[in-house]
Design a protein around this motif. Structure first.
Motif: not given
Lengths: 477, 536
Positions: B174-183, B185-187, B284-291
């Motif tokens: 979530g704290q990673g670069e926006l281009e890589v991980s999408g922060g 909001y995800g990709l 979509v993939v976002n940080t919610d996948f780790f919840s």
């Protein structure tokens, strides 16, 4: 004998055995203080130290709740966060109910139904409690116990009418109920019946006295002593404890043999509690409102904005938030009461026996089901105390049904560091955590990291030294 | 009959696995049952589905296929958790880390991600299916590392550590670069598995394509896991679960097998995660996948189905996904999934401690009966004029008029009176009254007659449960309309009704034989059929 004392999970003998640890701890705390006092100016430094002590006492109550259950009942109580939420929301509900307006504008059947429930449930339950008490106590003790809520509630009404010019029967009723429930808790913990009766009577008498002297405290804390709030707090905490005992008796009892199933069930209980809380209705000024997931805030014991300013010299000025100091005092009181209970009562001795060897304890005649239920009740009541006292300020931005998870992870981290199930260990670890967190979050560059500390601590401790600071290595059989 | 021995064994095996075989056949026949474009109808099954859809019990074809593929993905995930924790006893409370991480990696492999381009420049971007395979491999390698670290930990300690891993991962990503991980909001979807959409083709075709891919994935992964679990390695896993020290003393290479179990399980969990990220409902993939929602949902599925048997997780996942997504989605306020999941878990630990697949024969029978009961009773009464009058006006009444004798009229009057009486009681029917549902349209064909007989027999079988049914109706009305104060749509109401029938049906089928047995025991003292005393 030496082996025996080592096997006990609540040993205080580490002062003789663990000299290295003591030296290490002293070095750690001295370094922390040095860091604080060198980098900051002196008044900030004192303030930081005090606030880390306050945070530490809160953490130690949380961790004690977790590690008490772990040490004695050998359960990982993942439902801790759920009980935290339940205590806070029960307190909120009770505070709203006390201000219930009997001429509430009940437009639909739902509101009428809830209002009726709120009025009739106590009316149904009081005779049942009376009959039960009559069976269990002598005539003298029974009258003492019955007198105490009457004296406290009646005294409250009279004094309130004369001093403050207002009458609230609901508040008086809740105060009386709280007094009775304190007595019943004492009796449930197997104190002698006569002592329970006298103690309850004593508390019942003391409440009007507190009301009498409360105008004197106005200059100190800015208001009267909030007797009603304290009574409601007792009710909320007892409710949490009872809920924990019930879930222990009826859900966990069946899967106790498998540690993993206990983990899963306690987790499910946490999820259930945080979901059920959302479905409850509470009385607002003119109608009943469902809790839902909206962010609310719990009114606190003292007004949040109250600060005490201590001037030592012209340069050294310390500002303390009153509420935090009060909550620290309450936390310390809770820890002391727990200490007395475990080391100086009959039930406490039984619990220590269960923690050492439950089968042997059962052979001696200790009821293991009851003692594990009581332990989880007491542990979750501690969590409830922490929730009611501290959630008004510590959970303020995130006050919602989901606020329990961060609490749970913090408790797990502290207990892991302190040693699984070791009570002194978890207190020490709580203070280590609080100092580290305060130091890190006071530095603006590092403050974003402070949320990640507990996770990394758990990982490192688990991988390097799974038994923690004061834990006992598990014997392989 | 005198069977040859081999044939008899084979028949016995088939009988033991009958539920699974029926399930697999139904999964394979789904496109035919739904009669998606280009697939032929199957007489009775398709008709039941059509009627169910006309009474709002089933959703549209597209949604139904989506739910099915979602449940299959969950089933792979549940089976992978079961492979690690049910078989080997290494309980993981954070399986979401594999799920989420490989989903991210599948997106990165399928694009020219700046994160991987330095190492893998010549081969990027990969084909989607190969990207998914490699992403699952990455999660297997990660699991190897976790397994090596976790060798020291046992039981609850391992569970606590694994619980914390996905939270760390989600924070870091979530704290990673926006281009890589999408922060945070995800990709959004990169490299879709299904073919690109063209304006002409209907949506159904794409969803069907995704369903078929998922089905193939499902069979392959479940098959591999079952092969391993039923081989000698599975036996080793079980021995590790039962007693690590004893297993080690027998010469089993403990670290190897533990890490093996970790990596295989993580591979399939990763596969499921990638498929979830490809699912047409999310894309979509976002940080919610780790919840931790994912980690715990899967545990609940497996415990419901039965831990330590790969099939248990599959059964639990499919049942619960349908319960949550199809029946309860519109009915529950958001965020209350776990109310249901927690209740299901506690009930299943209380009544089915070893899971649904290992329940007693009576329990299984009651469960199947409950579902059939619910189908019959929720489909049949919800016709045009209340309780089954659709049948009457179409088939029975004309026939009696044609015969035109006294008896026929009497019967018709009686039947009509009964039906109209019950139709008045059918409170849901009254609510549904506004929506005009045609039933069994078309001429009197062989198909329709068979279907009619089939449904009517079901109806007759379950008729003794009338009291339970009434109770369910009243309870449902009281709960839904009175207490919760909801004004529900017809579809939601229909599904709620289905659920109530299901529960009442299960109770009825489970307890009625027991009560009957007790009464017989009480008054005859023996079982008449057996002729000897046999308590319980």
């Amino acid at each position: 004998m030496e082996n025996q004392s080592k096997k006990s999970l609540i040993n205080l003998t580490f002062f003789q055995e663990e000299k290295k640890l003591i030296i290490g701890l002293i070095i750690f705390f001295v370094t922390c203080l040095m860091l604080i006092f060198i980098t900051k100016d002196i008044s900030t430094a004192i303030q930081l130290t005090v606030s880390s002590l306050i945070l530490g006492s809160l953490y130690s109550v949380l961790a004690l709740g977790f590690s008490l259950v772990l040490g004695i009942a050998k359960q990982f109580k993942l439902s801790l966060g759920g009980y935290y939420v339940v205590a806070a929301y029960t307190m909120f509900f009770l505070l709203k109910t006390v201000k219930l307006n009997p001429t509430l504008n009940t437009n639909n059947d739902m509101d009428k139904f809830f209002l009726l429930m709120l009025i009739f449930l106590p009316i149904i339950f009081i005779p049942i409690i009376l009959i039960y008490l009559k069976k269990k106590f002598d005539r003298k003790d029974f009258f003492l116990i019955i007198l105490s809520p009457i004296i406290s509630g009646g005294g409250f009404i009279l004094l309130d009418t004369f001093i403050n010019n207002r009458t609230n029967i609901v508040e008086a009723f809740y105060i009386g109920l709280a007094v009775t429930i304190i007595g019943l808790v004492g009796w449930f913990l197997e104190f002698p019946k006569r002592k329970v009766a006298i103690g309850t009577f004593f508390i019942g008498v003391i409440i009007p006295l507190i009301m009498l002297i409360s105008p004197l405290t106005r200059p100190l804390i800015g208001q009267d002593i909030p007797v009603v709030y304290l009574a409601l707090m007792i009710l909320a905490v007892t409710f949490t404890g009872c809920l924990a005992m019930l879930s222990d008796r009826y859900l966990i009892e069946r899967v106790r043999k498998s540690v993993i199933n206990v983990l899963i069930v306690t987790f499910a209980v946490a999820l259930l509690l945080q979901s059920v809380v959302q479905l409850v209705y509470y009385p607002e000024t003119n109608k009943f409102i469902i809790f839902g997931v909206e962010i609310r805030s719990l009114p606190s014991l003292l007004p949040l904005g109250n600060f005490t300013v201590i001037r030592i010299t012209d340069e050294i000025v310390i500002r303390l938030q009153d509420l935090q100091v009060i909550s620290m005092i309450f936390c310390i009181l809770a820890v002391l009461l727990l200490y007395i209970f475990i080391w100086h009562t009959k039930m406490g001795r039984a619990l220590r026996a269960v923690s050492q060897d439950d089968e042997a304890a059962a052979l001696v005649g200790i009821n293991i089901q009851k003692s594990t239920a009581i332990v989880s009740g007491i542990g979750m009541a501690l969590i409830g105390i922490a929730a009611v006292l501290t959630s008004p300020y510590s959970a303020r931005p995130y006050w919602s049904p989901f606020m329990g998870w961060s609490v749970l992870i913090m408790a797990i981290a502290i207990v892991t560091l302190g040693g699984m199930g070791s009570l002194p260990g978890s207190v020490i670890a709580a203070f280590i955590f609080s100092f580290t967190e305060v130091i890190i979050s006071s530095d603006p560059n590092l403050s974003s990291l402070s949320a990640l500390i507990p996770f990394f601590v758990v990982l490192l401790v688990m991988i390097i030294k799974p038994e923690g600071l004061l834990g006992i290595e598990e014997e392989t059989e | 009959m005198d069977w040859p021995e081999l044939l008899e064994d084979f028949w016995q095996e088939l009988k033991d696995r009958s539920y699974y075989i029926i399930g697999i056949v139904i999964l394979l026949l789904i496109p035919f049952i739904l009669s998606v474009q280009g697939f032929q109808r199957i007489p009775i099954l398709s008709d039941i589905y059509t009627i169910g859809r006309s009474t709002n019990l089933f959703p549209s074809n597209i949604l139904f296929l989506m739910f099915l593929s979602l449940s299959l993905i969950w089933a792979i995930f549940a089976a992978s958790w079961d492979f690690l924790s049910g078989y080997t006893g290494q309980v993981s409370f954070g399986h979401a880390i594999f799920w989420g991480l490989s989903a991210y990696f599948s997106y990165w492999f399928a694009s020219k991600s700046s994160f991987l381009i330095e190492f893998l420049e010549p081969i990027l971007p990969l084909e989607p299916i190969i990207a998914i395979f490699f992403a699952a491999l990455v999660s297997a390698i990660l699991a190897m590392i976790i397994g090596i670290v976790a060798l020291r930990l046992k039981g609850p300690y391992l569970a606590l550590v694994t619980m914390i891993l996905p939270i760390i991962a989600s924070q870091l990503i979530g704290q990673g670069e926006l281009e890589v991980s999408g922060g945070e909001y995800g990709l959004s979807l990169i490299g879709s598995l299904i073919s690109e959409r063209t304006p002409g083709t209907p949506m159904e075709a794409y969803v069907l394509e995704f369903y078929i891919i998922t089905l193939i994935m499902f069979f392959i992964s479940i098959g591999i896991m079952m092969l391993i679990a039923f081989s000698r390695i599975g036996l080793v896993f079980k021995s590790i679960r039962e007693d690590e020290d004893a297993a080690e003393s027998l010469g089993i290479n403990l670290p190897f097998y533990k890490i093996f179990a970790f990596s295989i399980s993580a591979f399939f969990a990763g596969l499921a995660g990638c498929m979830y990220a490809q699912h047409p409902m999310f894309h979509v993939v976002n940080t919610d996948f780790f919840s931790s929602v994912f980690s715990f949902t899967v545990i609940i599925y497996v415990v419901l189905g039965g831990a330590g048997s790969i099939t248990g997780g599959v059964v639990g996942a499919i049942l619960m996904t349908f319960l949550l997504e199809l029946i309860l989605r519109e009915f529950l306020p958001p965020g209350l999934d776990f109310l249901v999941l927690g209740l299901v878990l506690i009930i299943s630990l209380r009544y089915l401690p070893f899971g649904l697949t290992r329940g007693t024969k009576e329990q299984k029978r009651a469960f199947i009966f409950g579902i059939i009961f619910a189908l019959a009773w929720s489909i049949l009464p919800s016709t045009k004029n209340g309780f089954g009058v659709g049948f009457l006006s179409k088939y029975i009444l004309p026939a009696t008029e044609q015969v035109n004798n006294l008896l026929g009229q009497l019967i018709s009057v009686v039947i009509e009176a009964i039906y109209t009486f019950i139709g008045k009681i059918d409170m849901f029917g009254m609510i549904l009254g506004g929506n005009d549902v045609t039933y069994l349209g078309g001429p009197l064909s062989v198909d329709n007659i068979i279907l009619f007989i089939f449904l009517f027999v079901l109806f007759i079988i379950t008729i003794p449960a009338g009291i339970v049914f009434l109770l369910g109706e009243i309870l449902g009305l009281f709960l839904l309309e009175g207490i919760m104060g909801l004004s529900l749509e017809a579809a939601t109401l229909m599904r709620a009704k289905f659920l109530i029938y299901c529960v009442t049906g299960v109770f009825y089928a489970y307890y009625l034989p027991k009560i009957f047995k007790k009464i017989r025991l009480r008054y005859w003292g023996i079982y008449p059929s057996v002729g000897r005393y046999e308590p319980d």
